[in-house]
Design a protein around this motif. Structure first.
Motif, short mmCIF file in Angstrom:
data_model
loop_
_atom_site.label_atom_id
_atom_site.label_comp_id
_atom_site.label_asym_id
_atom_site.label_seq_id
_atom_site.Cartn_x
_atom_site.Cartn_y
_atom_site.Cartn_z
N ILE A 174 51.52 14.34 33.09
CA ILE A 174 50.18 14.92 33.17
C ILE A 174 50.14 16.17 34.05
CG2 ILE A 174 47.76 14.44 33.74
CD1 ILE A 174 48.90 13.06 31.21
N GLY A 175 51.09 16.36 34.95
CA GLY A 175 51.17 17.65 35.63
C GLY A 175 51.32 17.62 37.12
N SER A 176 50.55 16.77 37.82
CA SER A 176 50.64 16.79 39.28
C SER A 176 51.70 15.81 39.76
CB SER A 176 49.28 16.46 39.92
OG SER A 176 48.95 15.10 39.75
N LEU A 177 52.37 16.19 40.85
CA LEU A 177 53.40 15.36 41.48
C LEU A 177 53.07 15.21 42.96
CD1 LEU A 177 56.52 17.09 39.88
CD2 LEU A 177 55.52 14.90 39.18
N MET A 178 53.57 14.15 43.57
CA MET A 178 53.40 14.00 45.01
C MET A 178 54.01 15.19 45.73
SD MET A 178 54.15 9.92 45.56
CE MET A 178 53.85 10.05 47.33
N ARG A 179 53.32 15.66 46.79
CA ARG A 179 53.79 16.83 47.52
C ARG A 179 54.88 16.47 48.52
NH1 ARG A 179 49.48 17.42 44.08
NH2 ARG A 179 48.32 19.35 44.42
N PRO A 180 55.94 17.28 48.58
CA PRO A 180 56.96 17.09 49.63
C PRO A 180 56.33 17.29 51.00
CG PRO A 180 57.73 18.61 47.93
CD PRO A 180 56.28 18.40 47.69
N GLN A 181 56.90 16.64 52.00
CA GLN A 181 56.33 16.70 53.35
C GLN A 181 56.29 18.14 53.88
OE1 GLN A 181 54.77 14.17 55.02
NE2 GLN A 181 54.15 15.92 56.28
N ALA A 182 57.29 18.94 53.56
CA ALA A 182 57.30 20.32 54.06
C ALA A 182 56.11 21.10 53.56
CB ALA A 182 58.60 21.01 53.65
N LEU A 183 55.70 20.85 52.32
CA LEU A 183 54.52 21.53 51.78
C LEU A 183 53.25 21.02 52.44
CD1 LEU A 183 53.21 23.48 49.80
CD2 LEU A 183 53.34 21.70 48.03
N LEU A 184 53.14 19.72 52.63
CA LEU A 184 51.97 19.15 53.31
C LEU A 184 51.86 19.71 54.73
CD1 LEU A 184 52.17 15.41 52.18
CD2 LEU A 184 50.57 17.16 51.37
N THR A 185 52.97 19.84 55.40
CA THR A 185 52.95 20.38 56.76
C THR A 185 52.48 21.83 56.76
OG1 THR A 185 54.75 18.91 57.44
CG2 THR A 185 54.37 20.86 58.79
N ALA A 186 52.95 22.62 55.81
CA ALA A 186 52.56 24.03 55.74
C ALA A 186 51.08 24.20 55.47
CB ALA A 186 53.38 24.74 54.66
N ARG A 187 50.50 23.25 54.73
CA ARG A 187 49.08 23.35 54.36
C ARG A 187 48.19 22.47 55.24
NH1 ARG A 187 48.20 25.38 48.88
NH2 ARG A 187 46.17 24.41 49.04
N ALA A 188 48.72 21.90 56.31
CA ALA A 188 47.99 20.90 57.09
C ALA A 188 46.68 21.42 57.66
CB ALA A 188 48.88 20.37 58.21
N HIS A 189 46.63 22.70 58.01
CA HIS A 189 45.41 23.24 58.60
C HIS A 189 44.37 23.63 57.56
CE1 HIS A 189 47.67 26.78 57.46
NE2 HIS A 189 46.63 27.57 57.72
N LEU A 190 44.64 23.35 56.30
CA LEU A 190 43.72 23.72 55.22
C LEU A 190 43.16 22.51 54.49
CD1 LEU A 190 45.84 26.63 53.69
CD2 LEU A 190 43.87 26.83 55.21
N GLN A 191 43.05 21.39 55.17
CA GLN A 191 42.63 20.16 54.49
C GLN A 191 41.13 19.90 54.57
OE1 GLN A 191 44.75 19.13 52.58
NE2 GLN A 191 46.59 20.00 53.48
N ASP A 192 40.37 20.75 55.29
CA ASP A 192 38.93 20.54 55.31
C ASP A 192 38.33 20.97 53.98
OD1 ASP A 192 37.60 23.47 55.78
OD2 ASP A 192 39.59 23.30 56.70
N SER A 193 37.07 20.58 53.75
CA SER A 193 36.47 20.75 52.43
C SER A 193 36.36 22.20 51.99
CB SER A 193 35.07 20.11 52.41
OG SER A 193 34.21 20.77 53.32
N SER A 194 36.29 23.15 52.92
CA SER A 194 36.15 24.55 52.54
C SER A 194 37.40 25.08 51.85
CB SER A 194 35.83 25.41 53.76
OG SER A 194 36.90 25.39 54.68
N HIS A 195 38.53 24.37 51.94
CA HIS A 195 39.77 24.83 51.33
C HIS A 195 40.21 23.95 50.15
CE1 HIS A 195 40.13 26.90 55.30
NE2 HIS A 195 40.49 27.87 54.50
N ILE A 196 39.30 23.09 49.65
CA ILE A 196 39.64 22.36 48.44
C ILE A 196 39.90 23.34 47.31
CG2 ILE A 196 38.64 20.93 46.62
CD1 ILE A 196 37.60 19.07 48.71
N TYR A 197 39.07 24.38 47.25
CA TYR A 197 39.32 25.47 46.30
C TYR A 197 40.32 26.43 46.93
CZ TYR A 197 35.38 23.61 43.73
OH TYR A 197 34.54 22.78 43.03
N ASP A 198 41.16 27.02 46.09
CA ASP A 198 42.29 27.76 46.62
C ASP A 198 41.95 29.23 46.79
OD1 ASP A 198 44.41 25.70 46.79
OD2 ASP A 198 43.91 25.48 44.68
N THR A 199 41.36 29.55 47.93
CA THR A 199 40.99 30.92 48.24
C THR A 199 41.86 31.50 49.35
OG1 THR A 199 39.33 30.09 49.79
CG2 THR A 199 38.59 30.54 47.55
N ILE A 200 42.94 30.82 49.69
CA ILE A 200 43.78 31.26 50.81
C ILE A 200 44.92 32.13 50.30
CG2 ILE A 200 43.25 29.36 52.35
CD1 ILE A 200 46.51 29.19 50.54
#
Length: 403
Positions: free
Chosen positions: A10-36
């Protein structure tokens, strides 16, 4: 017509930890949409996609997907790039949304009282490709002859409109006299995006429309009734919105288009229940899609295969029989039996042999494994995810020799 692959994903896969770490400061609701736009995040996305592509090649998993690693959530990255669409980071629940809308009622039960959304505030125009960077990251490590084995996902045109209170998704300031005019321009934006990706070698597009199954939910139907909304007319509006974009791209030779329907994949939770029989006839016969990806991992929640009797010749269904919500492994023999049961229903509806009907079916997980960066099935691990995808592949090889 045979589906693109008899073993699909279907398309989505679990994210590797390195990716989650890089995006950790963008988990609030204002960054659900990808404007970064941050170089360090894009580097982490590229590294993660390279890893996922190589893993899929090593395991023989097709189609090859980016894992949606360039997005925080599956519907991110498109609407917010369009001229005329405005992001509201904190729309109030329930005031801004349809009455008893299943997603927001579930979220509200968790103590959340706002949700981001995008409304139309002006004429909708495509300003440039939303997913070109993701597509180029996906194809980067592949020889050109393998680009046709890849797939990119996009959210459905109705995704924002269906959840917002009637009359609020398209503002008076937009200049649109009605929803039909809005969706006509939105279709042109979708077509421009798809044509740009097609020109760069993409041949397989999956439109994700989980909210289409809300028309199978009595809770949603009752909520619309309270709001005075004609759900038959609303369903027709959304199906025509999809056809608008498909008509715009049907001259693109070799382009595969499919639509994915599910019941939600918020961790191990689902949002709605109800049989496809409320929508199957219109969905299969009144839309121009080649392929329908349908969730069927829990027949108590989704109903029987009977609605497949409405599938016309020349179209295909990918049966989502393998659950991404649980780590329990499905049994291969049971999956094969269910495929035969579904083929029998299709055969009766089309007046063909079961063998011919089986050729129009495929097997997949019921949803992606991580529709958002942090959302995946309870206890799901990378190892179990790849094991389940390999189960889909090996089962399909035993059912269809060409899988």
């Amino acid at each position: 017509m045979a589906p693109p692959y008899h073993a699909d994903q279907i398309g989505s896969l679990m994210r590797p930890q390195a990716l989650l770490t890089a995006r950790a400061h963008l988990q609030d609701s204002s960054h659900i949409y990808d404007t970064i736009s941050e170089a360090t995040i894009h580097e982490a996305e590229q590294n993660a996609i390279d890893w996922a592509v190589q893993k899929q090649l090593d395991l023989g998993i097709r189609p090859i997907c980016s894992g949606e690693y360039g997005r925080h959530i599956f519907y991110g990255g498109f609407f917010e790039t369009l001229e005329g669409m405005t992001l509201h980071p904190e729309l109030p629940i329930p005031d801004a949304f349809r009455t008893d809308f299943p997603t927001t009622t579930k979220i509200a039960s968790m103590g959340i009282n706002t949700r981001p959304g995008i409304v139309c505030t002006g004429p909708v125009r495509w300003k440039g490709s939303a997913y070109m960077a993701e597509w180029k990251m996906l194809r980067r490590s592949l020889p050109e002859e393998k680009w046709k084995e890849c797939k990119i996902t996009m959210p459905a045109p109705s995704f924002e409109h269906i959840q917002l209170k009637s009359g609020t998704a398209v503002t008076k300031e937009s200049g649109y006299a009605n929803d039909e005019a809005f969706f006509a321009d939105l279709a042109k934006a979708y077509a421009a995006e798809i044509k740009a990706l097609y020109a760069e070698g993409l041949r397989n597009i999956q439109i994700d429309d989980p909210n289409m199954t809300y028309f199978c939910s009595q809770q949603f139907l009752d909520g619309c009734k309270k709001d005075g909304t004609d759900t038959d007319a609303l369903l027709d509006l959304y199906l025509e919105a999809q056809n608008n974009l498909l008509r715009e791209v049907r001259e693109l030779e070799g382009l595969q288009t499919g639509v994915h329907l599910c019941r939600g994949n918020f961790g191990s939770r689902h949002f709605v229940s109800g049989s496809y029989d409320k929508i199957a006839q219109k969905l299969f016969n009144d839309t121009l899609y080649d392929t329908f990806y349908l969730e069927f991992d829990d027949r108590e929640r989704q109903g029987s295969f009977e609605p497949l009797q409405h599938l016309p010749r020349g179209k295909s269904v990918v049966l989502g029989l393998v659950s991404t919500k649980t780590v329990a492994m499905e049994r291969k023999e049971e999956l094969k039996k269910l495929m035969m049961d579904a083929a029998e229903i299709v055969a009766v509806g089309q007046g063909v042999s079961k063998e011919e009907a089986l050729g129009s079916l495929a097997l997949s997980p019921q949803c992606g494994f991580s529709s958002s960066s942090l959302g995946h099935g309870e206890g799901m691990t990378m190892e179990k995810m790849w094991e389940k995808l390999c189960l889909v592949s090996s089962t399909a090889k035993e059912v269809w020799q060409d899988a």
